[in-house]
Design an enzyme around this catalytic site. Structure first.
Site, PDB file in Angstrom:
ATOM      1  N   ARG A  86      -3.101   4.651  -9.721  1.00  0.00           N
ATOM      2  CA  ARG A  86      -2.607   5.995  -9.996  1.00  0.00           C
ATOM      3  C   ARG A  86      -2.197   6.139 -11.462  1.00  0.00           C
ATOM      4  O   ARG A  86      -2.537   7.127 -12.132  1.00  0.00           O
ATOM      5  CB  ARG A  86      -1.436   6.309  -9.070  1.00  0.00           C
ATOM      6  CG  ARG A  86      -1.818   6.329  -7.603  1.00  0.00           C
ATOM      7  CD  ARG A  86      -0.620   6.205  -6.682  1.00  0.00           C
ATOM      8  NE  ARG A  86       0.276   7.361  -6.807  1.00  0.00           N
ATOM      9  CZ  ARG A  86       1.371   7.511  -6.074  1.00  0.00           C
ATOM     10  NH1 ARG A  86       1.713   6.572  -5.194  1.00  0.00           N
ATOM     11  NH2 ARG A  86       2.126   8.568  -6.227  1.00  0.00           N
ATOM     12  N   LEU A 127       0.888  -1.154   0.000  1.00  0.00           N
ATOM     13  CA  LEU A 127       0.000   0.000   0.000  1.00  0.00           C
ATOM     14  C   LEU A 127       0.930   1.209   0.000  1.00  0.00           C
ATOM     15  O   LEU A 127       1.722   1.381   0.927  1.00  0.00           O
ATOM     16  CB  LEU A 127      -0.902  -0.004   1.245  1.00  0.00           C
ATOM     17  CG  LEU A 127      -2.229   0.745   1.167  1.00  0.00           C
ATOM     18  CD1 LEU A 127      -3.092   0.225   0.015  1.00  0.00           C
ATOM     19  CD2 LEU A 127      -2.994   0.640   2.475  1.00  0.00           C
ATOM     20  N   ASP A 128       0.872   2.002  -1.055  1.00  0.00           N
ATOM     21  CA  ASP A 128       1.789   3.132  -1.188  1.00  0.00           C
ATOM     22  C   ASP A 128       1.764   4.016   0.051  1.00  0.00           C
ATOM     23  O   ASP A 128       0.724   4.150   0.709  1.00  0.00           O
ATOM     24  CB  ASP A 128       1.423   3.995  -2.401  1.00  0.00           C
ATOM     25  CG  ASP A 128       1.604   3.267  -3.713  1.00  0.00           C
ATOM     26  OD1 ASP A 128       2.299   2.238  -3.727  1.00  0.00           O
ATOM     27  OD2 ASP A 128       1.042   3.737  -4.725  1.00  0.00           O
ATOM     28  N   LYS A 129       2.883   4.649   0.332  1.00  0.00           N
ATOM     29  CA  LYS A 129       2.975   5.542   1.484  1.00  0.00           C
ATOM     30  C   LYS A 129       1.850   6.579   1.522  1.00  0.00           C
ATOM     31  O   LYS A 129       1.230   6.776   2.564  1.00  0.00           O
ATOM     32  CB  LYS A 129       4.342   6.233   1.507  1.00  0.00           C
ATOM     33  CG  LYS A 129       4.529   7.197   2.674  1.00  0.00           C
ATOM     34  CD  LYS A 129       5.908   7.830   2.663  1.00  0.00           C
ATOM     35  CE  LYS A 129       6.071   8.814   3.833  1.00  0.00           C
ATOM     36  NZ  LYS A 129       7.412   9.447   3.838  1.00  0.00           N
ATOM     37  N   HIS A 152       1.716   1.094  -8.180  1.00  0.00           N
ATOM     38  CA  HIS A 152       1.056   2.365  -8.525  1.00  0.00           C
ATOM     39  C   HIS A 152      -0.013   2.170  -9.607  1.00  0.00           C
ATOM     40  O   HIS A 152      -0.298   3.086 -10.371  1.00  0.00           O
ATOM     41  CB  HIS A 152       2.071   3.410  -9.012  1.00  0.00           C
ATOM     42  CG  HIS A 152       3.098   3.779  -7.997  1.00  0.00           C
ATOM     43  ND1 HIS A 152       4.193   4.538  -8.312  1.00  0.00           N
ATOM     44  CD2 HIS A 152       3.202   3.505  -6.679  1.00  0.00           C
ATOM     45  CE1 HIS A 152       4.947   4.710  -7.233  1.00  0.00           C
ATOM     46  NE2 HIS A 152       4.348   4.088  -6.228  1.00  0.00           N
TER      47      HIS A 152
END
Length: 269
Positions: A185, A73-75, A182
């Site tokens: 996104r 889970l991206d920052k 990502h």
């Protein structure tokens, strides 16, 4: 839907405290799930060598035992983060994630009026970080990547942020069918509807406007639902995470709360 020109909100009022314990969404003898806040790394990484707080460490300290992350889970992304409580369970669960059998639903606020629904089938080459991936193979071929999405709501603000006299935004539910880095996104950027707050794939003027006028200085992407097969019972395990204050304030301000509730009810049925 439109509204009057919004006035800046107090950023201090909207920022979450990052020194509070993580919200535990589920825990048994095999698994533990938490609601990761935006801005928290999952584990120590060269991406941010000066960061001192990590979800893995926080969860381990809160429950008093080792944990094993099952996915990324991206920052800047918030939402459901699932850990195994043993290496054996981690291996079992890893097969579900690797074979794309885990169901995940995200909410995102994107620029423009996104299509009502669609499937983004666009292969992605892995994005390499100069520090963290300096030893990784640099010429990997693009990998299959598929994301389904549904537009839940829209808003038009009478402010010229870009080249148009008004600025439009959409609330989108995204359902990734693969797990590329990502992915959501990059896919939303691919269809010209980047996520607000995305410093790498979005537009700086829109990101700055949301940060200044709505105190929304975060990536507006959250994993709100996840369904896995429990490794012991073999039954579906449904997890759900609430949005943080900054995200919730925007949903309420734009009049989208009912649409979010409808989305959650639909997924529960």
């Amino acid at each position: 839907m439109s509204e009057d020109i919004p006035q800046p909100l107090s950023k201090k009022h909207n920022l979450e405290k990052h020194d509070e314990p993580l919200e535990i969404l589920y825990k048994d003898s095999c698994l533990v799930a938490v609601n990761k806040p935006s801005g928290l790394l999952v584990h120590r990484s060269m991406i941010d060598r000066y960061e001192t707080r990590f979800a893995l460490q926080e969860v381990r300290n809160q429950i008093g035992q080792r944990v094993y992350p099952l996915h990324r889970l991206d920052k800047p992304t918030s939402g459901i983060l699932l850990f195994a409580l043993s290496p054996e369970i981690a291996r079992q669960m890893g097969q579900q994630f690797e074979s794309n059998r885990v169901k995940k639903n995200y909410l995102a606020i994107v620029r423009g009026y996104a299509p009502e629904s669609g499937v983004i089938d666009h292969a992605l080459k892995e994005e390499m970080d100069k520090m963290a991936d300096r030893k990784a193979r640099q010429n990997k071929p693009a990998q299959d990547a598929v994301t389904e999405f549904t537009r839940l709501a829209t808003i038009e603000i009478p402010v010229a942020i870009d080249r148009y006299p008004q600025s439009r935004y959409s609330l989108v539910e995204a359902r990734p069918k693969t797990g590329r880095k990502h992915q959501i996104r990059r896919h939303m950027k691919h269809i010209a509807h980047p996520i607000i707050g995305d410093a790498k794939h979005g537009k700086g003027n829109h990101n700055r406007y949301f940060a200044t006028h709505f105190a929304a200085d975060r990536l507006l992407l959250a994993c709100i639902e996840m369904e896995v097969i429990h490794p012991v019972t073999g039954k579906p395990l449904s997890l759900r995470a609430s949005l943080d204050k900054r995200f919730t304030d925007l949903i309420n301000r734009f009049g989208w709360a009912d649409r979010v509730s409808e989305c959650l009810r639909k997924e529960k049925q």
